[in-house]
Design an enzyme around this catalytic site. Structure first.
Site, PDB file in Angstrom:
ATOM      1  N   ILE A   1      -0.195  -0.864  11.606  1.00 43.22           N
ATOM      2  CA  ILE A   1       0.559  -1.169  12.826  1.00 43.22           C
ATOM      3  C   ILE A   1       1.401   0.039  13.233  1.00 43.22           C
ATOM      4  O   ILE A   1       2.373  -0.083  13.955  1.00 43.22           O
ATOM      5  CB  ILE A   1       1.428  -2.433  12.618  1.00 43.22           C
ATOM      6  CG1 ILE A   1       2.289  -2.327  11.345  1.00 43.22           C
ATOM      7  CG2 ILE A   1       0.545  -3.670  12.531  1.00 43.22           C
ATOM      8  CD1 ILE A   1       3.179  -3.555  11.091  1.00 43.22           C
TER       9      ILE A   1
ATOM     10  N   HIS B   1      -3.931  -6.133  13.218  1.00 43.80           N
ATOM     11  CA  HIS B   1      -2.644  -6.757  12.911  1.00 43.80           C
ATOM     12  C   HIS B   1      -1.558  -6.411  13.936  1.00 43.80           C
ATOM     13  O   HIS B   1      -0.377  -6.556  13.650  1.00 43.80           O
ATOM     14  CB  HIS B   1      -2.200  -6.367  11.493  1.00 43.80           C
ATOM     15  CG  HIS B   1      -3.084  -6.929  10.427  1.00 43.80           C
ATOM     16  ND1 HIS B   1      -3.041  -6.537   9.104  1.00 43.80           N
ATOM     17  CD2 HIS B   1      -4.063  -7.878  10.487  1.00 43.80           C
ATOM     18  CE1 HIS B   1      -3.950  -7.205   8.405  1.00 43.80           C
ATOM     19  NE2 HIS B   1      -4.588  -8.020   9.219  1.00 43.80           N
TER      20      HIS B   1
ATOM     21  N   CYS C   1      16.318  -9.417  24.109  1.00 42.16           N
ATOM     22  CA  CYS C   1      15.717  -9.559  25.433  1.00 42.16           C
ATOM     23  C   CYS C   1      16.829  -9.697  26.480  1.00 42.16           C
ATOM     24  O   CYS C   1      17.965 -10.061  26.147  1.00 42.16           O
ATOM     25  CB  CYS C   1      14.848 -10.812  25.428  1.00 42.16           C
ATOM     26  SG  CYS C   1      14.027 -11.143  26.989  1.00 42.16           S
TER      27      CYS C   1
ATOM     28  N   SER D   1      -6.582  -2.477   0.186  1.00 40.79           N
ATOM     29  CA  SER D   1      -6.779  -3.238  -1.060  1.00 40.79           C
ATOM     30  C   SER D   1      -7.799  -4.355  -0.839  1.00 40.79           C
ATOM     31  O   SER D   1      -8.233  -4.997  -1.794  1.00 40.79           O
ATOM     32  CB  SER D   1      -5.447  -3.820  -1.539  1.00 40.79           C
ATOM     33  OG  SER D   1      -4.875  -4.624  -0.524  1.00 40.79           O
TER      34      SER D   1
HETATM   35  P1  OAD Z   1      -2.248  -2.464   0.658  1.00 38.15           P
HETATM   36  O1  OAD Z   1      -0.888  -1.920   0.443  1.00 38.15           O
HETATM   37  O2  OAD Z   1      -2.545  -3.833   0.192  1.00 38.15           O
HETATM   38  O3  OAD Z   1      -3.324  -1.513  -0.035  1.00 38.15           O
HETATM   39  C1  OAD Z   1      -3.280  -0.118   0.106  1.00 38.15           C
HETATM   40  C2  OAD Z   1      -4.536   0.448  -0.542  1.00 38.15           C
HETATM   41  O4  OAD Z   1      -4.544   1.844  -0.313  1.00 38.15           O
HETATM   42  C3  OAD Z   1      -4.623   0.250  -2.061  1.00 38.15           C
HETATM   43  O5  OAD Z   1      -5.905  -0.199  -2.399  1.00 38.15           O
HETATM   44  C4  OAD Z   1      -4.350   1.654  -2.630  1.00 38.15           C
HETATM   45  O6  OAD Z   1      -5.079   1.916  -3.834  1.00 38.15           O
HETATM   46  C5  OAD Z   1      -4.874   2.534  -1.514  1.00 38.15           C
HETATM   47  N1  OAD Z   1      -4.213   3.853  -1.386  1.00 38.15           N
HETATM   48  C6  OAD Z   1      -2.920   4.182  -1.582  1.00 38.15           C
HETATM   49  N2  OAD Z   1      -2.697   5.462  -1.292  1.00 38.15           N
HETATM   50  C7  OAD Z   1      -3.880   5.971  -0.882  1.00 38.15           C
HETATM   51  C8  OAD Z   1      -4.311   7.262  -0.418  1.00 38.15           C
HETATM   52  N3  OAD Z   1      -3.474   8.272  -0.300  1.00 38.15           N
HETATM   53  N4  OAD Z   1      -5.614   7.404  -0.081  1.00 38.15           N
HETATM   54  C9  OAD Z   1      -6.490   6.373  -0.185  1.00 38.15           C
HETATM   55  N5  OAD Z   1      -6.153   5.144  -0.600  1.00 38.15           N
HETATM   56  C10 OAD Z   1      -4.857   4.947  -0.949  1.00 38.15           C
HETATM   57  O7  OAD Z   1      -2.566  -2.275   2.213  1.00 38.15           O
HETATM   58  P2  OAD Z   1      -3.639  -3.027   3.124  1.00 38.15           P
HETATM   59  O8  OAD Z   1      -4.899  -3.254   2.401  1.00 38.15           O
HETATM   60  O9  OAD Z   1      -3.684  -2.292   4.403  1.00 38.15           O
HETATM   61  O10 OAD Z   1      -0.597  -7.254   6.779  1.00 38.15           O
HETATM   62  O11 OAD Z   1      -2.927  -4.407   3.361  1.00 38.15           O
HETATM   63  C11 OAD Z   1      -3.493  -5.327   4.256  1.00 38.15           C
HETATM   64  C12 OAD Z   1      -2.437  -6.111   4.942  1.00 38.15           C
HETATM   65  O12 OAD Z   1      -1.575  -6.711   3.976  1.00 38.15           O
HETATM   66  C13 OAD Z   1      -1.480  -5.286   5.799  1.00 38.15           C
HETATM   67  O13 OAD Z   1      -2.013  -4.980   7.073  1.00 38.15           O
HETATM   68  C14 OAD Z   1      -0.288  -6.174   5.888  1.00 38.15           C
HETATM   69  C15 OAD Z   1      -0.205  -6.628   4.446  1.00 38.15           C
HETATM   70  O14 OAD Z   1       0.400  -7.820   4.197  1.00 38.15           O
HETATM   71  C16 OAD Z   1       0.354  -7.810   7.522  1.00 38.15           C
HETATM   72  O15 OAD Z   1       1.515  -7.458   7.458  1.00 38.15           O
HETATM   73  C17 OAD Z   1      -0.133  -8.865   8.448  1.00 38.15           C
END
Ligand code: OAD
Length: 256
Positions: free
Chosen positions: A102, A118, A150, A191
Site C-alpha cells: 500500500i 489491498h 473530514c 509470505s
Molecule cells: P509479510 O510480512 O507477511 O511477508 C514478507 C515476505 O517477504 C516474507 O516471506 C519474507 O521472507 C520476505 N522478505 C523479507 N525481506 C525480503 C527481501 N529483501 N527480499 C525478498 N523477500 C523478502 O508480507 P506480505 O506477504 O506482503 O495486509 O503480507 C500480506 C498482507 O498481510 C499484507 O498486505 C498486509 C498483511 O496483513 C493487510 O494489511 C490487509
C-alpha cells in the site's frame, strides 16, 4: 544464484505474458517494515486490535497509531533498483504488477500497470460522508500525531483494506484474470499466507503458467506451486535478472 538468474531470464524471454505479484518483502530494501517475521509490524502491533475494521470503528485514534507510522514510512521511502527492474520489464512486455503493498513504490518507480489488491495509503476517505482526500493534505498533522479529520468532523481513514473488510472487487477480478492469463508469474517478497493474494500463483499454475518465487525464505507456495525458487533479496535478484535480460545497468540513486 547466477544459474537461477540465467534460467529465469530464459523463461522471461520465452514466455509471452509475464505477471508479477509482490508483497512487503519487495519494499524492505526501501526501508519499509514487513508485517511478519522478526522486524514485522505485527510483532509491535496486534493486527486485530489496530488493523481490524471493528477495532477501527471502536477506536480510530488507536488505529491511527499504526497508520501514522506506515504513512510516515512511505513518505520517506524511495523505490529501489528492483522496482526499476520491473519498470524496464513493463517497457519490454510485463503485463501487470499485482501488489499487496500500500506504499505506492511501484508507481513511484514508473510502473503504470499496477493492481493494488489491498488499496493505498495515499488517499484517505471519510467513513461517514465518503468524501475523499489526498493523504498529502494531512501529512503535517500525521507527523504531529494528530488524526486527520473530514470537513464534517469525522476522523478519516486510509483507503487501505483492513482485516474483516472486502477487497476492491474490480481489482480482485482483474488480478485473477491476469493470473489466469499469464504464462509466467514471478512472486516476490510475500509470505503467501493472506488470501486471496496467496491463491493467485495457485490459479496461475493451474492454468498452465510457470511460477518463479523470489524470497529470503520458503513459503507455503514453495514446495507445491513454485517451479523455480530463488533465495535472495528482491532488489538484488530483480536487478540481476534485468541486467541479464537487457544488459542494462540501473541508475538508481540508492547505493548498492
Ligand atoms: P509479510 O510480512 O507477511 O511477508 C514478507 C515476505 O517477504 C516474507 O516471506 C519474507 O521472507 C520476505 N522478505 C523479507 N525481506 C525480503 C527481501 N529483501 N527480499 C525478498 N523477500 C523478502 O508480507 P506480505 O506477504 O506482503 O495486509 O503480507 C500480506 C498482507 O498481510 C499484507 O498486505 C498486509 C498483511 O496483513 C493487510 O494489511 C490487509
Amino acid at each position: 544464484m547466477s544459474k537461477h538468474i540465467k534460467e529465469v531470464s530464459r523463461l522471461i524471454r520465452e514466455n509471452e505474458r509475464l505477471v508479477v505479484l509482490t508483497g512487503a518483502g519487495m519494499s524492505v530494501e526501501s526501508g519499509i517494515a514487513p508485517f511478519r517475521g522478526e522486524n514485522g509490524l505485527w510483532q509491535e502491533f496486534d493486527a486485530q486490535k489496530y488493523a481490524h475494521i471493528e477495532s477501527y470503528r471502536q477506536d480510530p485514534e488507536r488505529s491511527w497509531e499504526l497508520f501514522r507510522l506506515q504513512i510516515e514510512e512511505i513518505y520517506d521511502a524511495e523505490p529501489h533498483q528492483g522496482h526499476e527492474a520491473l519498470v524496464k520489464m513493463e517497457e519490454e512486455g510485463l503485463t501487470e504488477v499485482i501488489t499487496q503493498n500500500i506504499d505506492g513504490l511501484h508507481q513511484k518507480a514508473g510502473s503504470s500497470q499496477v493492481l493494488e489488491l489491498h488499496g493505498t495509503l495515499f488517499t484517505l476517505f471519510c467513513p461517514d460522508c465518503e468524501r475523499e482526500y489526498n493523504t498529502s493534505e494531512f501529512i503535517e498533522e500525521v507527523r504531529e500525531n494528530r488524526c486527520p479529520r473530514c470537513e464534517c468532523g469525522t476522523i478519516l481513514r486510509p483507503d487501505a483494506v483492513l482485516f474483516g473488510e472486502q477487497l476492491p472487487q474490480d481489482t480482485v477480478n482483474r488480478s485473477l484474470k491476469a493470473a489466469e492469463g499469464c504464462d509466467l508469474m514471478m512472486v516476490v517478497g510475500t509470505s503467501a499466507v493472506v488470501q486471496p493474494a496467496a491463491s493467485l500463483p495457485v490459479q496461475a499454475k493451474r492454468t498452465g503458467a510457470t511460477v518463479v518465487e523470489i524470497n529470503l525464505e520458503s513459503t507455503p507456495l514453495t514446495s507445491d506451486v513454485t517451479d523455480l525458487f530463488i533465495k535472495g533479496k528482491a532488489r538484488e535478484v530483480l536487478k540481476n535478472i534485468a541486467e541479464k535480460l537487457y544488459h542494462q545497468l540501473f541508475s538508481s540513486q540508492i547505493s548498492s
